[in-house]
Write a protein that holds these residues in place. Structure first.
Motif, PDB file in Angstrom:
ATOM      1  N   LEU A  11      -2.863   7.560 -15.821  1.00  0.00           N
ATOM      2  CA  LEU A  11      -4.007   8.405 -15.486  1.00  0.00           C
ATOM      3  C   LEU A  11      -4.821   7.685 -14.421  1.00  0.00           C
ATOM      4  N   ILE A  12      -5.153   8.384 -13.333  1.00  0.00           N
ATOM      5  CA  ILE A  12      -5.981   7.821 -12.273  1.00  0.00           C
ATOM      6  C   ILE A  12      -7.343   8.485 -12.358  1.00  0.00           C
ATOM      7  N   VAL A  13      -8.403   7.656 -12.437  1.00  0.00           N
ATOM      8  CA  VAL A  13      -9.763   8.157 -12.608  1.00  0.00           C
ATOM      9  C   VAL A  13     -10.660   7.531 -11.548  1.00  0.00           C
ATOM     10  N   ALA A  14     -11.449   8.350 -10.859  1.00  0.00           N
ATOM     11  CA  ALA A  14     -12.415   7.832  -9.889  1.00  0.00           C
ATOM     12  C   ALA A  14     -13.465   7.023 -10.620  1.00  0.00           C
ATOM     13  N   SER A  15     -13.852   5.888 -10.056  1.00  0.00           N
ATOM     14  CA  SER A  15     -14.885   5.075 -10.690  1.00  0.00           C
ATOM     15  C   SER A  15     -16.255   5.715 -10.550  1.00  0.00           C
ATOM     16  N   ASP A  16     -16.422   6.609  -9.605  1.00  0.00           N
ATOM     17  CA  ASP A  16     -17.669   7.356  -9.424  1.00  0.00           C
ATOM     18  C   ASP A  16     -17.333   8.838  -9.459  1.00  0.00           C
ATOM     19  N   SER A  17     -17.654   9.495 -10.565  1.00  0.00           N
ATOM     20  CA  SER A  17     -17.270  10.897 -10.733  1.00  0.00           C
ATOM     21  C   SER A  17     -17.931  11.819  -9.722  1.00  0.00           C
ATOM     22  N   LYS A  18     -19.000  11.378  -9.078  1.00  0.00           N
ATOM     23  CA  LYS A  18     -19.661  12.211  -8.074  1.00  0.00           C
ATOM     24  C   LYS A  18     -18.909  12.206  -6.750  1.00  0.00           C
ATOM     25  N   LYS A  19     -18.125  11.150  -6.491  1.00  0.00           N
ATOM     26  CA  LYS A  19     -17.350  11.076  -5.249  1.00  0.00           C
ATOM     27  C   LYS A  19     -15.988  11.731  -5.378  1.00  0.00           C
ATOM     28  N   GLY A  20     -15.301  11.507  -6.472  1.00  0.00           N
ATOM     29  CA  GLY A  20     -13.956  12.034  -6.625  1.00  0.00           C
ATOM     30  C   GLY A  20     -12.948  11.249  -5.813  1.00  0.00           C
ATOM     31  N   LEU A  21     -11.708  11.759  -5.774  1.00  0.00           N
ATOM     32  CA  LEU A  21     -10.616  11.118  -5.051  1.00  0.00           C
ATOM     33  C   LEU A  21      -9.736  12.191  -4.419  1.00  0.00           C
ATOM     34  N   GLY A  22      -8.981  11.789  -3.433  1.00  0.00           N
ATOM     35  CA  GLY A  22      -7.914  12.625  -2.891  1.00  0.00           C
ATOM     36  C   GLY A  22      -6.596  12.009  -3.327  1.00  0.00           C
ATOM     37  N   ILE A  23      -5.812  12.728  -4.121  1.00  0.00           N
ATOM     38  CA  ILE A  23      -4.581  12.179  -4.690  1.00  0.00           C
ATOM     39  C   ILE A  23      -3.410  13.090  -4.351  1.00  0.00           C
ATOM     40  N   SER A  24      -2.282  12.469  -3.989  1.00  0.00           N
ATOM     41  CA  SER A  24      -1.034  13.220  -3.841  1.00  0.00           C
ATOM     42  C   SER A  24       0.098  12.381  -4.418  1.00  0.00           C
ATOM     43  N   ALA A  25       1.088  13.056  -4.963  1.00  0.00           N
ATOM     44  CA  ALA A  25       2.280  12.400  -5.496  1.00  0.00           C
ATOM     45  C   ALA A  25       3.486  13.167  -4.968  1.00  0.00           C
ATOM     46  N   LEU A  26       4.350  12.478  -4.239  1.00  0.00           N
ATOM     47  CA  LEU A  26       5.481  13.114  -3.579  1.00  0.00           C
ATOM     48  C   LEU A  26       6.783  12.433  -3.983  1.00  0.00           C
ATOM     49  N   HIS A  27       7.879  13.173  -3.922  1.00  0.00           N
ATOM     50  CA  HIS A  27       9.207  12.609  -4.205  1.00  0.00           C
ATOM     51  C   HIS A  27       9.901  12.180  -2.915  1.00  0.00           C
ATOM     52  N   MET A  28       9.131  11.634  -2.011  1.00  0.00           N
ATOM     53  CA  MET A  28       9.653  11.062  -0.777  1.00  0.00           C
ATOM     54  C   MET A  28       8.612  10.117  -0.219  1.00  0.00           C
TER      55      MET A  28
END
Length: 135
Positions: A11-28
């Motif tokens: 599980l990936i969690v932003a340390s600051d919930s007000k900022k959030g994150l941009g996450i992608s997971a690809l099979h390449m």
């Protein structure tokens, strides 16, 4: 959360919930999206326009040219600049959606391994970790 067929994973969690994150997971790997010397897809990036030392290569790679592999390329980013402005061909994203390179940016995140994860458990864990930095 990334999980296998037994619901074990990460599980990936932003340390600051007000900022959030941009996450992608690809099979390449990300590099598969780069220009590829020796392949011709009909468009070229002229050497005169390149500033990164990379030789002339194709500029019109298509998604069906990129093949899935037995891996997961995980990208955890602060944010994305956006894909365009108010039209789809010319305008930049509006100022409030741009990330300026002349400003200092920082972000943090937690990578939390889990076993037999559930949606409720993910929500509880993410609230626990992201609330630690809220002032």
């Amino acid at each position: 959360a990334l999980a296998n067929d037994k619901n074990n994973g990460l599980l990936i969690v932003a340390s600051d919930s007000k900022k959030g994150l941009g996450i992608s997971a690809l099979h390449m790997p990300n590099e598969d999206f780069d220009t590829t010397a020796g392949l011709d897809y009909g468009g070229k990036i002229k050497k005169a326009y390149r500033t990164d030392g990379i030789p002339e290569g194709n500029s019109s790679k298509h998604i069906n040219d990129i093949k899935e592999q037995n891996l997961v390329q995980l990208n955890i980013d602060l944010d994305q600049r956006g894909v365009g402005g108010d039209d789809s061909w010319w305008a930049m994203p509006q100022k409030e959606y741009q990330m300026n390179s002349n400003e200092k940016h920082s972000y943090g995140f937690y990578m939390i391994p889990f076993e037999k994860g559930s949606t409720g458990g993910f929500i509880k864990l993410s609230k626990q970790y992201s609330s630690q930095n809220i002032k």
